[in-house]
Design a protein around this motif. Structure first.
Motif, PDB file in Angstrom:
ATOM      1  N   ARG A   1      39.396  42.971  48.926  1.00 16.29           N
ATOM      2  CA  ARG A   1      39.083  43.074  47.643  1.00 16.29           C
ATOM      3  C   ARG A   1      40.025  43.150  46.586  1.00 16.29           C
ATOM      4  O   ARG A   1      40.129  42.458  45.746  1.00 16.29           O
ATOM      5  N   ARG A   2      40.875  44.157  46.782  1.00 12.69           N
ATOM      6  CA  ARG A   2      41.950  44.449  45.853  1.00 12.69           C
ATOM      7  C   ARG A   2      42.862  43.383  45.904  1.00 12.69           C
ATOM      8  O   ARG A   2      43.359  42.761  44.807  1.00 12.69           O
ATOM      9  N   VAL A   3      43.206  42.849  47.113  1.00 13.77           N
ATOM     10  CA  VAL A   3      44.307  41.788  47.132  1.00 13.77           C
ATOM     11  C   VAL A   3      43.784  40.558  46.417  1.00 13.77           C
ATOM     12  O   VAL A   3      44.451  39.763  45.587  1.00 13.77           O
ATOM     13  N   VAL A   4      42.337  40.051  46.653  1.00 17.58           N
ATOM     14  CA  VAL A   4      41.904  39.020  46.367  1.00 17.58           C
ATOM     15  C   VAL A   4      41.703  39.001  44.642  1.00 17.58           C
ATOM     16  O   VAL A   4      41.857  37.977  44.314  1.00 17.58           O
ATOM     17  N   THR A   5      41.379  40.183  44.222  1.00 15.44           N
ATOM     18  CA  THR A   5      41.030  40.334  42.941  1.00 15.44           C
ATOM     19  C   THR A   5      42.511  40.028  42.130  1.00 15.44           C
ATOM     20  O   THR A   5      42.323  39.443  41.205  1.00 15.44           O
ATOM     21  N   GLU A   6      43.707  40.769  42.954  1.00 15.73           N
ATOM     22  CA  GLU A   6      44.981  40.426  42.133  1.00 15.73           C
ATOM     23  C   GLU A   6      45.383  39.154  41.953  1.00 15.73           C
ATOM     24  O   GLU A   6      46.084  38.819  41.132  1.00 15.73           O
ATOM     25  N   ARG A   7      45.036  38.233  42.841  1.00 15.43           N
ATOM     26  CA  ARG A   7      45.372  37.083  42.663  1.00 15.43           C
ATOM     27  C   ARG A   7      44.285  35.900  42.230  1.00 15.43           C
ATOM     28  O   ARG A   7      44.562  34.772  42.281  1.00 15.43           O
ATOM     29  N   GLY A   8      43.307  36.709  41.498  1.00 17.48           N
ATOM     30  CA  GLY A   8      42.345  35.748  41.148  1.00 17.48           C
ATOM     31  C   GLY A   8      41.370  34.997  41.919  1.00 17.48           C
ATOM     32  O   GLY A   8      40.804  33.909  41.531  1.00 17.48           O
ATOM     33  N   GLY A   9      41.154  35.417  43.103  1.00 15.37           N
ATOM     34  CA  GLY A   9      40.330  34.628  43.951  1.00 15.37           C
ATOM     35  C   GLY A   9      39.016  35.144  43.941  1.00 15.37           C
ATOM     36  O   GLY A   9      38.433  35.659  43.294  1.00 15.37           O
ATOM     37  N   ASP A  10      38.145  34.231  44.734  1.00 17.86           N
ATOM     38  CA  ASP A  10      36.516  34.547  44.694  1.00 17.86           C
ATOM     39  C   ASP A  10      36.168  35.730  45.827  1.00 17.86           C
ATOM     40  O   ASP A  10      35.845  35.726  46.734  1.00 17.86           O
ATOM     41  N   VAL A  11      36.062  36.919  44.887  1.00 13.13           N
ATOM     42  CA  VAL A  11      35.707  37.974  45.683  1.00 13.13           C
ATOM     43  C   VAL A  11      34.395  37.999  46.415  1.00 13.13           C
ATOM     44  O   VAL A  11      34.305  38.596  47.359  1.00 13.13           O
ATOM     45  N   ALA A  12      33.502  37.461  45.874  1.00 14.05           N
ATOM     46  CA  ALA A  12      32.075  37.341  46.178  1.00 14.05           C
ATOM     47  C   ALA A  12      31.926  36.693  47.567  1.00 14.05           C
ATOM     48  O   ALA A  12      31.118  37.213  48.247  1.00 14.05           O
ATOM     49  N   ARG A  13      33.033  35.894  47.932  1.00 11.39           N
ATOM     50  CA  ARG A  13      32.958  35.284  49.346  1.00 11.39           C
ATOM     51  C   ARG A  13      33.120  36.344  50.613  1.00 11.39           C
ATOM     52  O   ARG A  13      32.808  35.926  51.540  1.00 11.39           O
TER      53      ARG A  13
END
Length: 337
Positions: free
Chosen positions: A253-265
């Motif tokens: 979640r931290r990595v995906v959030t940092e790059r603006g990805g879809d954390v909900a997935r």
């Protein structure tokens, strides 16, 4: 026999080497092919930590520090001026020299461990299937080792956890978080461990293939070594150090959030990421049960499944999932195992 075919070289010394009919037996060459996400890095760390102790017992070791430092370059052709045949010929020469040196040192067995020999985990994700090119790749390695490979060890793992672990690493390194359609492609890809083992056996005819279930051997590198070499008292140094684990949900979640990805997935919860829904999980577990059933029934004579861990008790190392056809009665119990 090997040295006599090499012009200008002397027969390697037979001191401390097993004798049979008054002849010096060739050094056994044992390949540990992973697969990825089956504690191969932990096994390599264990082997490196015990390299000197093992050499004293006549067991040599090449890990990625050797295999990825130019020795195997050209077995799998790369872009350049030389043709694929020329690259392979040069690799054969380098490998022959290194093998001669190992034999001359009195080694009876040489364990070579590099999971990249069979391909890359990221390629599996692109193909939505397990190790599509293993046959072609291993045929080239068999050629490069001049047909001298004695034994191959391959670890397999339940497909639902294997794909989850591979995807967790890929997402942590920039791969997009898969959606349901992506996950469906992994489930319906139609290629399982049985296909991987069959392709491997066809590429290296006559070579003994041992299949090690990850659920049994994940944290037991010394038992992996025992199965590969037959050594009675494998060293225990660094045997319980577990390296290169897949990132958990919090890290992802931290990595995906940092790059603006879809954390909900990524879904909810904590701990290990479980991307597949119940039906997808059941389908993948069913496929693994079929793979294990085929292996335990003799694998059509192509490979040997081993679940023996010597003195280790089931309480310390949970037993493998059932090796009979059909869905297990208790999915959660199997998941924990």
């Amino acid at each position: 026999k090997f040295a006599s075919n090499m012009a200008g070289w002397k027969q390697p010394p037979c001191k401390d080497v097993v004798f049979k009919r008054k002849a010096c037996i060739e050094m056994e060459i044992i390949l540990h092919l992973g697969a990825h996400r089956t504690a191969s890095t932990s096994f390599q760390h264990y082997m490196q930590a015990n390299r000197k102790l093992l050499a004293a017992q006549g067991i040599g070791y090449w890990g990625p520090d050797v295999t990825r430092d130019g020795v195997l370059t050209g077995v799998i052709p790369v872009a350049g001026r030389r043709s694929a045949t020329q690259q392979l010929d040069r690799a054969r020469g380098r490998i022959a020299l290194r093998l001669h040196k190992a034999e001359a040192a009195g080694l009876r067995q040489l364990v070579i461990s590099d999971e990249n020999m069979i391909g890359a985990a990221r390629r599996n994700l692109r193909d939505n299937r397990l190790y599509v090119a293993i046959g072609e790749r291993m045929a080239r390695f068999a050629n490069a080792f001049d047909g001298r490979i004695t034994r191959i060890a391959l670890a397999v793992r339940a497909q639902d956890t294997w794909w989850a672990s591979a995807m967790a690493f890929a997402v942590a390194r920039g791969h997009k978080v898969p959606d349901q359609d992506d996950l469906d492609l992994l489930v319906t890809g139609g290629r399982h461990w049985r296909d991987v083992v069959t392709d491997l056996a066809c590429a290296v005819p006559g070579v003994e293939i041992t299949v090690l279930p990850h659920e049994v051997y994940a944290g037991l590198p010394e038992e992996k070594l025992r199965q590969m070499t037959g050594v009675n008292n494998p060293p225990r140094k660094a045997a319980r150090e577990w390296l290169n684990r897949s990132p958990d949900l919090e890290q992802l979640r931290r990595v995906v959030t940092e790059r603006g990805g879809d954390v909900a997935r990524l879904g909810e919860g904590t701990g290990r990421w479980r991307p597949f829904d119940r039906n997808q999980t059941l389908a993948l577990q069913e496929a693994y049960s079929d793979d294990l059933f085929w292996l335990s029934a003799g694998a059509d004579g192509l490979a040997r499944l081993t679940e023996e861990t010597g003195p280790v008790k089931a309480g310390q190392n949970p037993p493998i999932v059932q090796t009979t056809r059909g869905q297990p009665n208790d999915i959660e119990e199997r998941r924990l195992a």
